[in-house]
Design a protein around this motif. Structure first.
Motif, PDB file in Angstrom:
ATOM      1  N   PRO A 535     -18.578  -7.688  -4.019  1.00 12.43           N
ATOM      2  CA  PRO A 535     -19.319  -7.987  -2.786  1.00 12.43           C
ATOM      3  C   PRO A 535     -20.828  -7.954  -2.997  1.00 12.43           C
ATOM      4  O   PRO A 535     -21.565  -8.621  -2.294  1.00 12.43           O
ATOM      5  CB  PRO A 535     -18.864  -6.887  -1.819  1.00 12.43           C
ATOM      6  CG  PRO A 535     -17.595  -6.379  -2.370  1.00 12.43           C
ATOM      7  CD  PRO A 535     -17.675  -6.534  -3.851  1.00 12.43           C
ATOM      8  N   GLY A 536     -21.289  -7.154  -3.990  1.00 13.76           N
ATOM      9  CA  GLY A 536     -22.714  -7.108  -4.276  1.00 13.76           C
ATOM     10  C   GLY A 536     -23.253  -8.415  -4.812  1.00 13.76           C
ATOM     11  O   GLY A 536     -24.471  -8.615  -4.883  1.00 13.76           O
ATOM     12  N   ILE A 537     -22.354  -9.331  -5.199  1.00 18.30           N
ATOM     13  CA  ILE A 537     -22.772 -10.648  -5.692  1.00 18.30           C
ATOM     14  C   ILE A 537     -22.628 -11.707  -4.611  1.00 18.30           C
ATOM     15  O   ILE A 537     -23.570 -12.436  -4.302  1.00 18.30           O
ATOM     16  CB  ILE A 537     -21.953 -11.036  -6.939  1.00 18.30           C
ATOM     17  CG1 ILE A 537     -22.252 -10.070  -8.089  1.00 18.30           C
ATOM     18  CG2 ILE A 537     -22.258 -12.471  -7.352  1.00 18.30           C
ATOM     19  CD1 ILE A 537     -21.446 -10.339  -9.334  1.00 18.30           C
ATOM     20  N   PHE A 538     -21.428 -11.770  -4.001  1.00 26.13           N
ATOM     21  CA  PHE A 538     -21.219 -12.907  -3.093  1.00 26.13           C
ATOM     22  C   PHE A 538     -21.839 -12.683  -1.710  1.00 26.13           C
ATOM     23  O   PHE A 538     -22.188 -13.649  -1.035  1.00 26.13           O
ATOM     24  CB  PHE A 538     -19.730 -13.269  -2.991  1.00 26.13           C
ATOM     25  CG  PHE A 538     -18.871 -12.331  -2.207  1.00 26.13           C
ATOM     26  CD1 PHE A 538     -18.821 -12.394  -0.812  1.00 26.13           C
ATOM     27  CD2 PHE A 538     -18.051 -11.414  -2.841  1.00 26.13           C
ATOM     28  CE1 PHE A 538     -17.998 -11.548  -0.090  1.00 26.13           C
ATOM     29  CE2 PHE A 538     -17.235 -10.561  -2.123  1.00 26.13           C
ATOM     30  CZ  PHE A 538     -17.214 -10.628  -0.746  1.00 26.13           C
ATOM     31  N   ARG A 544     -28.392 -15.661   1.286  1.00 23.04           N
ATOM     32  CA  ARG A 544     -29.456 -16.525   0.778  1.00 23.04           C
ATOM     33  C   ARG A 544     -29.174 -17.994   1.052  1.00 23.04           C
ATOM     34  O   ARG A 544     -30.097 -18.756   1.358  1.00 23.04           O
ATOM     35  CB  ARG A 544     -29.629 -16.292  -0.729  1.00 23.04           C
ATOM     36  CG  ARG A 544     -30.709 -17.150  -1.354  1.00 23.04           C
ATOM     37  CD  ARG A 544     -30.909 -16.772  -2.813  1.00 23.04           C
ATOM     38  NE  ARG A 544     -31.357 -15.401  -2.951  1.00 23.04           N
ATOM     39  CZ  ARG A 544     -32.632 -15.024  -2.837  1.00 23.04           C
ATOM     40  NH1 ARG A 544     -33.562 -15.917  -2.563  1.00 23.04           N
ATOM     41  NH2 ARG A 544     -32.960 -13.761  -2.990  1.00 23.04           N
ATOM     42  N   TYR A 545     -27.930 -18.401   0.960  1.00 21.31           N
ATOM     43  CA  TYR A 545     -27.594 -19.815   1.097  1.00 21.31           C
ATOM     44  C   TYR A 545     -26.962 -20.142   2.451  1.00 21.31           C
ATOM     45  O   TYR A 545     -26.234 -21.117   2.593  1.00 21.31           O
ATOM     46  CB  TYR A 545     -26.668 -20.244  -0.051  1.00 21.31           C
ATOM     47  CG  TYR A 545     -27.366 -20.176  -1.390  1.00 21.31           C
ATOM     48  CD1 TYR A 545     -28.229 -21.187  -1.784  1.00 21.31           C
ATOM     49  CD2 TYR A 545     -27.203 -19.076  -2.227  1.00 21.31           C
ATOM     50  CE1 TYR A 545     -28.887 -21.118  -3.007  1.00 21.31           C
ATOM     51  CE2 TYR A 545     -27.866 -18.992  -3.450  1.00 21.31           C
ATOM     52  CZ  TYR A 545     -28.704 -20.026  -3.829  1.00 21.31           C
ATOM     53  OH  TYR A 545     -29.364 -19.956  -5.026  1.00 21.31           O
ATOM     54  N   ASN A 546     -27.244 -19.302   3.451  1.00 22.98           N
ATOM     55  CA  ASN A 546     -26.882 -19.563   4.852  1.00 22.98           C
ATOM     56  C   ASN A 546     -25.380 -19.750   5.037  1.00 22.98           C
ATOM     57  O   ASN A 546     -24.929 -20.561   5.850  1.00 22.98           O
ATOM     58  CB  ASN A 546     -27.631 -20.794   5.369  1.00 22.98           C
ATOM     59  CG  ASN A 546     -27.722 -20.817   6.876  1.00 22.98           C
ATOM     60  OD1 ASN A 546     -27.764 -19.765   7.519  1.00 22.98           O
ATOM     61  ND2 ASN A 546     -27.727 -22.006   7.474  1.00 22.98           N
ATOM     62  N   LEU A 547     -24.600 -19.003   4.283  1.00 25.83           N
ATOM     63  CA  LEU A 547     -23.142 -19.050   4.426  1.00 25.83           C
ATOM     64  C   LEU A 547     -22.605 -17.827   5.170  1.00 25.83           C
ATOM     65  O   LEU A 547     -21.408 -17.764   5.458  1.00 25.83           O
ATOM     66  CB  LEU A 547     -22.485 -19.140   3.044  1.00 25.83           C
ATOM     67  CG  LEU A 547     -22.783 -20.400   2.231  1.00 25.83           C
ATOM     68  CD1 LEU A 547     -22.248 -20.252   0.818  1.00 25.83           C
ATOM     69  CD2 LEU A 547     -22.164 -21.624   2.898  1.00 25.83           C
ATOM     70  N   ALA A 548     -23.478 -16.864   5.462  1.00 26.88           N
ATOM     71  CA  ALA A 548     -23.033 -15.620   6.087  1.00 26.88           C
ATOM     72  C   ALA A 548     -22.363 -15.844   7.440  1.00 26.88           C
ATOM     73  O   ALA A 548     -21.345 -15.189   7.733  1.00 26.88           O
ATOM     74  CB  ALA A 548     -24.209 -14.649   6.223  1.00 26.88           C
ATOM     75  N   PRO A 549     -22.866 -16.729   8.333  1.00 31.39           N
ATOM     76  CA  PRO A 549     -22.153 -16.921   9.603  1.00 31.39           C
ATOM     77  C   PRO A 549     -20.712 -17.392   9.411  1.00 31.39           C
ATOM     78  O   PRO A 549     -19.823 -16.960  10.151  1.00 31.39           O
ATOM     79  CB  PRO A 549     -23.007 -17.980  10.315  1.00 31.39           C
ATOM     80  CG  PRO A 549     -24.374 -17.814   9.758  1.00 31.39           C
ATOM     81  CD  PRO A 549     -24.160 -17.444   8.327  1.00 31.39           C
ATOM     82  N   ARG A 550     -20.473 -18.256   8.410  1.00 30.90           N
ATOM     83  CA  ARG A 550     -19.107 -18.721   8.165  1.00 30.90           C
ATOM     84  C   ARG A 550     -18.233 -17.570   7.651  1.00 30.90           C
ATOM     85  O   ARG A 550     -17.054 -17.466   8.009  1.00 30.90           O
ATOM     86  CB  ARG A 550     -19.120 -19.875   7.171  1.00 30.90           C
ATOM     87  CG  ARG A 550     -19.828 -21.125   7.694  1.00 30.90           C
ATOM     88  CD  ARG A 550     -19.888 -22.208   6.637  1.00 30.90           C
ATOM     89  NE  ARG A 550     -18.561 -22.602   6.207  1.00 30.90           N
ATOM     90  CZ  ARG A 550     -18.334 -23.495   5.224  1.00 30.90           C
ATOM     91  NH1 ARG A 550     -19.356 -24.052   4.593  1.00 30.90           N
ATOM     92  NH2 ARG A 550     -17.102 -23.801   4.880  1.00 30.90           N
ATOM     93  N   LEU A 580     -22.012  -7.399  10.577  1.00 28.86           N
ATOM     94  CA  LEU A 580     -22.584  -8.704  10.887  1.00 28.86           C
ATOM     95  C   LEU A 580     -23.898  -8.855  10.131  1.00 28.86           C
ATOM     96  O   LEU A 580     -24.703  -7.921  10.089  1.00 28.86           O
ATOM     97  CB  LEU A 580     -22.841  -8.866  12.388  1.00 28.86           C
ATOM     98  CG  LEU A 580     -21.616  -8.951  13.307  1.00 28.86           C
ATOM     99  CD1 LEU A 580     -22.063  -9.144  14.747  1.00 28.86           C
ATOM    100  CD2 LEU A 580     -20.683 -10.067  12.890  1.00 28.86           C
ATOM    101  N   SER A 581     -24.120 -10.026   9.566  1.00 34.85           N
ATOM    102  CA  SER A 581     -25.336 -10.256   8.793  1.00 34.85           C
ATOM    103  C   SER A 581     -26.495 -10.659   9.708  1.00 34.85           C
ATOM    104  O   SER A 581     -26.290 -11.081  10.862  1.00 34.85           O
ATOM    105  CB  SER A 581     -25.101 -11.358   7.759  1.00 34.85           C
ATOM    106  OG  SER A 581     -24.970 -12.610   8.416  1.00 34.85           O
ATOM    107  N   ALA A 582     -27.712 -10.562   9.167  1.00 35.38           N
ATOM    108  CA  ALA A 582     -28.892 -10.985   9.922  1.00 35.38           C
ATOM    109  C   ALA A 582     -28.851 -12.479  10.188  1.00 35.38           C
ATOM    110  O   ALA A 582     -29.282 -12.953  11.246  1.00 35.38           O
ATOM    111  CB  ALA A 582     -30.155 -10.623   9.136  1.00 35.38           C
ATOM    112  N   GLY A 586     -28.975 -14.600  13.926  1.00 40.01           N
ATOM    113  CA  GLY A 586     -29.911 -15.666  14.240  1.00 40.01           C
ATOM    114  C   GLY A 586     -29.265 -17.024  14.406  1.00 40.01           C
ATOM    115  O   GLY A 586     -29.962 -18.026  14.584  1.00 40.01           O
ATOM    116  N   ASP A 587     -27.934 -17.089  14.367  1.00 38.19           N
ATOM    117  CA  ASP A 587     -27.210 -18.364  14.514  1.00 38.19           C
ATOM    118  C   ASP A 587     -26.647 -18.454  15.932  1.00 38.19           C
ATOM    119  O   ASP A 587     -25.661 -17.788  16.264  1.00 38.19           O
ATOM    120  CB  ASP A 587     -26.079 -18.432  13.484  1.00 38.19           C
ATOM    121  CG  ASP A 587     -25.423 -19.800  13.449  1.00 38.19           C
ATOM    122  OD1 ASP A 587     -25.451 -20.504  14.477  1.00 38.19           O
ATOM    123  OD2 ASP A 587     -24.871 -20.167  12.400  1.00 38.19           O
TER     124      ASP A 587
END
Length: 752
Positions: A535-538, A544-550, A580-582, A586-587
């Motif tokens: 998890p520390g990688i993905f 960084r690549y705006n995939l956190a909301p998905r 939940l991510s930052a 913001g999405d």
């Protein structure tokens, strides 16, 4: 035909027809009948030309309703004679003859007509009538007859045979004449239409020469009558044109076409030439049987195709090659066997969005064009400069040493930093970050080298911008960035292939035990080979690549599905924490989805606690406040994760109404030996008492740390000293027990 022309009358008739090709029938037929009447023993020969019968297939034959054409010798061509013969034609015998062909001889004639016609017969002394059966030759239908005025004539069989023979000659001549006229009319009509066609048309003879051009062809084609068709195209196009002609001439295809460029600037530059075989008729002036050629101007389509090709391969704003063209050239270069050195540079404008926000997008576009021109000036002519998208540029440098590449990167950074950009009196600073990567000709994937240059560029961004960095496998910063980029690709694949799995880790109470298990939901991602990615990688890659909301959507959705499928376990649980991510905060689309999804699960939401990191709360304070407003009415709780890692933790805490604060692990790991950590943890606990929130300590690795936390007033503990994360699918009980004697095996074995 030669045997039929043995009698003098037949010769005379043939001469009349052959010498009167352009004479009308009304002029020819009286001469023909006068000749027949003078050569045969009868006073008058006549011909009735009946119209072509027209009827539907279902109709029975009936007498013709159209008026027949009557031909008489000149001395019998006055109106009374015509009236007399038309009267005779109306008699039932004539209708019977047409329906049932037979020979009719009427003597005396007056016995067969009405009273009013007899006076007319006596006036011309007409007494006998001979009528031959209906004669049909092609579309020619004739009734041939003779009249006699001598009284009571017996029609001799020799006369009947001669009249019948010559009637056949007349019918044949009339049919040939009709066909010749019809063919000439068809040819004239065809040629008229041919010249009126809106397309350029011509005939091509066996020698590939144009023998007939319509008006459009004469105006647009760079050829004239008699010119060689091959003369208007380049020599290298001759084979294609000849093959197109050959397949039509040999009957392989009835129609074939090709599109060729012209070698002359007169008229269109590209023509679509279609060739087809005609029905077999010859047009006047065409000579031998020719192919019909139609020429269509397709220059505009090729111009549009060139324009589309430019748009597909070049950037419309700067005129530079675009990403597609850049990658195609790079891909071809990787496939070559040339061992010369080649490198790429990935260039990103620093703080470009600031210029767009302050001075507008027109200013940003102007700057991009200026940067594009400067980049072309600062590299060698053979280097490829491309706009990869947005404010990103790429440079492909071939046949160059590593020192040359570094010098070029240094030169670009220095020159662009000194570039003055003014927009409407406002001065903007310009700088770039450059990532460099060398091509490995053994690697067939262009995205590896592009990713390496991108990772090097991000390293420059992290250390302050306006610099360059060369990719190196052993560089830990580069390795981390490059690993994150690869992980972002894995995340997209894992989402589409459902290769994520939910894990959980217990959060143990240190004081009061309510019996229910308090756990945090964790996420693990499987690689295609089945191994787990840290998890520390993905997770940083997802941020960084705006995939956190998905990713967050997947977690919440599958957790609620698990709770619905295990209602007993869910009721036993005390609380279920979800991160939940930052980026998700913001999405707006994610937040709207989260609200609707929680409203649809009223029996589950009161056990949920959403965790947001302290840095997320600080960067998205307004969104975090909105999350609190969303969760409170539903009964959900909110936890602030990694508390104490920021410089303004206490200042921002007063702005957020949270239920739990998770103390950052850096203050917990050495808690027993570090008095500063003890003081900070104690202060946070006291703050919790004053502000009415509970505390959770992370990274609890031993029971001794647990006892120390309990003595400082911490409410909950979480870490490997309590239990390691386990698959949520293995959870068999939602009940809790005192932590210190509790081990993880009891959560997954069903002993509780």
């Amino acid at each position: 035909m030669s045997a039929a022309l043995t009698r003098p009358l037949a010769y005379e008739l043939a001469e009349i027809f052959e010498g009167s090709a352009k004479t009308s029938l009304d002029e020819i037929m009286p001469r023909v009948l006068a000749t027949v009447s003078s050569r045969l023993p009868c006073d008058c020969a006549f011909i009735l030309s009946l119209p072509k019968r027209r009827r539907l297939p279902s109709q029975q034959p009936s007498s013709d309703t159209q008026t027949p054409a009557l031909y008489l010798p000149p001395e019998f061509a006055s109106l009374p004679e015509r009236v007399l013969l038309y009267t005779l034609v109306k008699q039932p015998l004539f209708g019977s003859l047409i329906r049932h062909p037979r020979q009719i001889e009427l003597t005396p004639l007056s016995h067969y007509v009405a009273q009013e016609e007899r006076a007319l017969l006596r006036k011309f002394n007409l007494d006998s009538l001979l009528l031959l059966p209906l004669l049909t030759f092609g579309e020619t239908r004739l009734l041939v007859g003779a009249l006699d005025c001598s009284g009571g004539r017996y029609w001799h069989q020799d006369l009947v045979a001669e009249l019948r023979h010559n009637s056949g000659l007349i019918a044949a001549a009339l049919e040939f004449r009709r066909k010749d006229r019809a063919q000439k009319f068809s040819e004239d009509k065809y040629q008229g239409l041919f010249h009126q066609l809106p397309l350029a048309c011509a005939l091509v003879n066996d020698d590939n020469r144009l023998c007939l051009l319509n008006s459009v062809a004469m105006q647009t084609l760079p050829l004239e009558n008699g010119d060689d068709l091959l003369a208007m195209v380049r020599t290298e196009e001759h084979s294609m044109l000849l093959n197109t002609l050959r397949v039509v001439r040999e009957g392989v295809l009835t129609r074939s076409w090709c599109e060729l460029p012209l070698k002359t600037l007169r008229g269109p530059h590209w023509l679509k030439l279609s060739f087809s075989r005609g029905p077999g008729q010859k047009l006047a002036g065409s000579g031998s049987l020719s192919l019909l050629m139609m020429a269509e101007d397709v220059s505009e389509r090729y111009r549009l195709a060139d324009e589309l090709s430019f748009q597909a391969n070049y950037d419309a704003l700067t005129g530079l090659p675009n990403r597609l063209h850049f990658e195609q050239v790079l891909s071809r270069l990787l496939k070559t066997k040339d061992n010369s050195q080649a490198c790429i540079a990935f260039i990103d404008l620093d703080q470009f969005q600031v210029i767009n926000n302050i001075s507008g997008y027109q200013a940003g576009d102007r700057l991009l064009c200026q940067i594009a021109n400067r980049l072309k000036e600062l590299v060698r002519k053979e280097d490829l400069v491309a706009r990869l998208g947005g404010d990103e540029f790429g440079i492909l440098m071939c046949n160059c040493s590593l020192d040359t590449v570094k010098q070029a990167a240094e030169r670009i950074c220095r020159q662009l930093f000194n570039h003055d950009f003014n927009w409407e009196g406002r001065q903007h600073n310009v700088s770039v970050s450059i990532g460099l990567a060398c091509l490995n000709k053994q690697d067939i994937d262009i995205y590896n080298v592009v990713g390496q240059a991108d990772a090097a560029c991000h390293v420059v961004k992290d250390r302050g911008r306006n610099d360059w960095h060369l990719y190196c496998d052993t560089d830990p910063q580069i390795h981390r960035r490059y690993t994150e980029m690869l992980a972002s690709v894995d995340i997209v694949s894992a989402l589409s292939e459902d290769r994520f799995e939910l894990y959980f880790q217990p959060i143990a109470p240190l004081h009061d035990y309510d019996g229910g298990l308090h756990l945090e939901i964790l996420l693990r991602m499987q690689r295609p080979d089945g191994s787990l990615l840290s998890p520390g990688i993905f997770l940083p890659a997802a941020e960084r690549y705006n995939l956190a909301p998905r990713v967050d959507l997947w977690v919440v959705e599958h957790l609620l599905q698990w709770g619905t499928a295990h209602p007993t376990l869910w009721r036993e649980l005390s609380m279920v924490s979800v991160n939940l991510s930052a980026t998700s905060l913001g999405d707006p689309q994610f937040m709207d989805w989260l609200e609707m999804r929680l409203l649809a699960e009223p029996e589950l939401v009161d056990k949920l606690c959403f965790e947001i990191t302290e840095t997320a709360a600080l960067s998205q304070l307004q969104q975090a406040t909105r999350l609190i407003e969303l969760l409170r009415p539903l009964g959900c709780k909110l936890a602030l994760d990694d508390f104490g890692s920021g410089f303004s933790s206490f200042a921002y805490l007063k702005c957020l109404d949270v239920d739990f604060v998770k103390i950052d692990g850096q203050f917990v790991q050495n808690l027993c030996a570090n008095r500063a950590d003890q003081a900070i943890v104690s202060a946070i606990c006291q703050l919790g008492l004053d502000m009415e929130f509970e505390t959770i300590a992370e990274f609890v690795e031993s029971e001794s740390i647990g006892h120390q936390l309990r003595s400082l007033g911490v409410d909950y503990a979480q870490g490997y000293g309590i239990a390691a994360p386990a698959r949520l699918a293995t959870l068999v009980s939602g009940l809790s027990a005192p932590w210190l004697p509790l081990r993880q095996s009891q959560y997954v074995s069903g002993e509780i």
